[in-house]
Write a protein that holds these residues in place. Structure first.
Motif, PDB file in Angstrom:
ATOM      1  N   ASP A  85      35.658  43.288  -3.648  1.00 34.10           N
ATOM      2  CA  ASP A  85      36.769  44.080  -4.159  1.00 34.10           C
ATOM      3  C   ASP A  85      36.900  43.930  -5.676  1.00 34.10           C
ATOM      4  O   ASP A  85      37.088  44.923  -6.391  1.00 34.10           O
ATOM      5  CB  ASP A  85      38.065  43.667  -3.464  1.00 34.10           C
ATOM      6  N   SER A  86      36.772  42.700  -6.183  1.00 33.17           N
ATOM      7  CA  SER A  86      36.850  42.474  -7.637  1.00 33.17           C
ATOM      8  C   SER A  86      35.694  43.146  -8.367  1.00 33.17           C
ATOM      9  O   SER A  86      35.868  43.692  -9.457  1.00 33.17           O
ATOM     10  CB  SER A  86      36.846  40.975  -7.942  1.00 33.17           C
ATOM     11  N   LEU A  87      34.505  43.101  -7.774  1.00 34.08           N
ATOM     12  CA  LEU A  87      33.343  43.752  -8.382  1.00 34.08           C
ATOM     13  C   LEU A  87      33.518  45.270  -8.398  1.00 34.08           C
ATOM     14  O   LEU A  87      33.189  45.931  -9.390  1.00 34.08           O
ATOM     15  CB  LEU A  87      32.062  43.367  -7.646  1.00 34.08           C
ATOM     16  N   ASP A  88      34.045  45.818  -7.303  1.00 32.65           N
ATOM     17  CA  ASP A  88      34.325  47.259  -7.252  1.00 32.65           C
ATOM     18  C   ASP A  88      35.346  47.659  -8.310  1.00 32.65           C
ATOM     19  O   ASP A  88      35.204  48.691  -8.959  1.00 32.65           O
ATOM     20  CB  ASP A  88      34.846  47.666  -5.866  1.00 32.65           C
ATOM     21  N   THR A  89      36.369  46.817  -8.494  1.00 31.35           N
ATOM     22  CA  THR A  89      37.390  47.086  -9.510  1.00 31.35           C
ATOM     23  C   THR A  89      36.768  47.118 -10.899  1.00 31.35           C
ATOM     24  O   THR A  89      37.045  48.016 -11.689  1.00 31.35           O
ATOM     25  CB  THR A  89      38.505  46.019  -9.448  1.00 31.35           C
ATOM     26  N   ALA A  90      35.921  46.135 -11.197  1.00 28.55           N
ATOM     27  CA  ALA A  90      35.255  46.088 -12.505  1.00 28.55           C
ATOM     28  C   ALA A  90      34.397  47.325 -12.718  1.00 28.55           C
ATOM     29  O   ALA A  90      34.376  47.903 -13.800  1.00 28.55           O
ATOM     30  CB  ALA A  90      34.411  44.822 -12.627  1.00 28.55           C
TER      31      ALA A  90
END
Length: 145
Positions: A85-90
């Motif tokens: 999820d954090s990687l997708d956000t970035a």
């Protein structure tokens, strides 16, 4: 126009490394930056499957491929939904390029190798819950790089 940066995140999927990823996404990554998720695995005795990449690490793995179960199995990585999820956000909100790289060996040595070989502008890592005095001694240990 600002220079596009290469920002490495040391990821062992612990709470502190997830917090480091979230902090970097919220405070450090800008549009056009490249986020490199760096994961170091301890080599298993008699393991020859990843011998090809033992010195240089895996090839860079784009986020699109890194989420595929067969790719994760190939590199023996168990991806956490929170990390994904954090990687997708970035990738989506910050318009950053996200890639992953897996190394095998001693984490201290491989992270130092990654900084040089990937020409990282910075490396973000969690504190492992260390207090200020422990971090001071750890930092002197980190000057190994």
């Amino acid at each position: 126009m600002a220079k596009e940066r290469k920002i490495g995140i040391a990821m062992d999927f612990s709470k502190s490394s997830k917090n480091a990823l979230r902090w970097a996404t919220d405070n450090l990554i800008d549009k056009g930056d490249t986020l490199l998720l760096i994961h170091v695995k301890q080599p298993q005795p008699g393991e020859s499957r990843n011998l090809l990449w033992s010195n240089t690490g895996s090839p860079l793995i784009p986020l699109v491929e890194f989420r595929e179960p067969e790719v994760l199995r190939k590199y023996e990585v168990e991806l956490d939904p929170e990390v994904l999820d954090s990687l997708d956000t970035a990738s989506r909100q910050k318009q950053a390029t996200v890639v992953a790289k897996v190394y095998w060996g001693d984490a201290r040595e491989k992270l130092c190798d990654a900084v040089g070989s990937l020409k990282l502008d910075c490396l973000v890592m969690g504190s492992r819950g260390l207090g200020s005095i422990q971090r001071y001694f750890f930092l002197s240990y980190c000057f190994f790089c």
